[in-house]
Design an enzyme around this catalytic site. Structure first.
Site, PDB file in Angstrom:
ATOM      1  N   TYR A 113       0.849  -1.190   0.000  1.00  0.00           N
ATOM      2  CA  TYR A 113       0.000   0.000   0.000  1.00  0.00           C
ATOM      3  C   TYR A 113       0.889   1.245   0.000  1.00  0.00           C
ATOM      4  CZ  TYR A 113       0.813  -1.166   4.916  1.00  0.00           C
ATOM      5  OH  TYR A 113       1.396  -1.541   6.099  1.00  0.00           O
ATOM      6  N   HIS A 119       5.554  -0.385   2.024  1.00  0.00           N
ATOM      7  CA  HIS A 119       5.399   0.699   1.048  1.00  0.00           C
ATOM      8  C   HIS A 119       6.407   0.542  -0.097  1.00  0.00           C
ATOM      9  CE1 HIS A 119       3.021   2.441   4.125  1.00  0.00           C
ATOM     10  NE2 HIS A 119       4.031   2.714   4.916  1.00  0.00           N
TER      11      HIS A 119
END
Ligand code: C5P
Length: 207
Positions: A135, A183
């Site tokens: 994400y 990330h």
């Protein structure tokens, strides 16, 4: 004003039924102010924004005045100014936060809190990052948010240290294996550089 990304994951894991999810989302959206404080865009004015990530590369940058010069100053998570004014500035108009454990009740002005729709996170992940990583980071979402609400976007405080860790400007990194977690740090950084090359943003790389 504070922008808070929806703790969607937490809602789902706390009680993973659809009705519980709907109830939690309804409660959450009741907190949103009725009118957005962001002015509609107009050819008559130019809203300039500083998006300030938490990278260690802000140290000794002397970007403070440049940050403070912008109309909107967006900071995030544990980003602070006290003691770092010369490098990061003093003003904050928006503070973007990702998931953080909170007490069930806190004393705060709910009119100053905005909850971004969870689908914004999905949009950033799918459209801007081509689903790389698990994400997007708070900082990358804040940057895309700025692209939507600002006429001119100045970006500070993004970039891993030489070991590939997302070190912060206010602390010495002890955990040398921090990296960028779920990330897609490299993809995000490459995208920031590309946006800068195309003059869509101005990126200040720091030191
Ligand atoms: O680490 P934290 O989430 O508090 O930092 C805010 C944002 O700043 C990150 O989500 C990331 O986008 C950016 N950041 C960065 N390089 C660092 C530290 C943070 O790009 N060294």
């Amino acid at each position: 004003m504070k922008c808070v990304f929806s703790p969607q994951k937490r809602i789902q894991s706390r009680n993973p039924t659809f009705s519980a999810y709907k109830k939690a989302v309804k409660e959450m959206f009741q907190m949103i102010p009725i009118s957005a404080e962001v002015e509609a865009s107009s050819p008559d004015r130019c809203r300039t924004c500083a998006v300030v990530g938490n990278s260690v590369n802000l140290k000794k940058s002397h970007y403070g005045p440049l940050v403070d010069f912008q109309d909107v100053v967006i900071r995030m998570n544990q980003g602070r100014t006290k003691g770092f004014e010369a490098d990061v500035g003093t003003r904050t108009t928006h503070h973007v936060m990702s998931y953080a454990p909170m007490k069930s009740k806190i004393k705060a002005n709910k009119d100053l809190v905005m909850v971004l729709n969870p689908s914004f996170m999905r949009y950033v992940h799918e459209v801007w990052l081509q689903k790389k990583g698990l994400y997007p980071s708070t900082g990358f979402m804040a940057l895309v948010l700025a692209l939507h609400i600002c006429d001119e976007v100045h970006v500070f405080g993004y970039g891993a240290d030489s070991d590939g860790n997302w070190s912060h400007y206010w602390e010495e990194l002890r955990n040398k294996k921090l990296k960028t977690g779920g990330h897609p740090g490299d993809t995000e950084y490459a995208m920031i550089k590309e946006l800068d090359q195309h003059r869509i943003i101005t990126f200040y790389r720091g030191w």
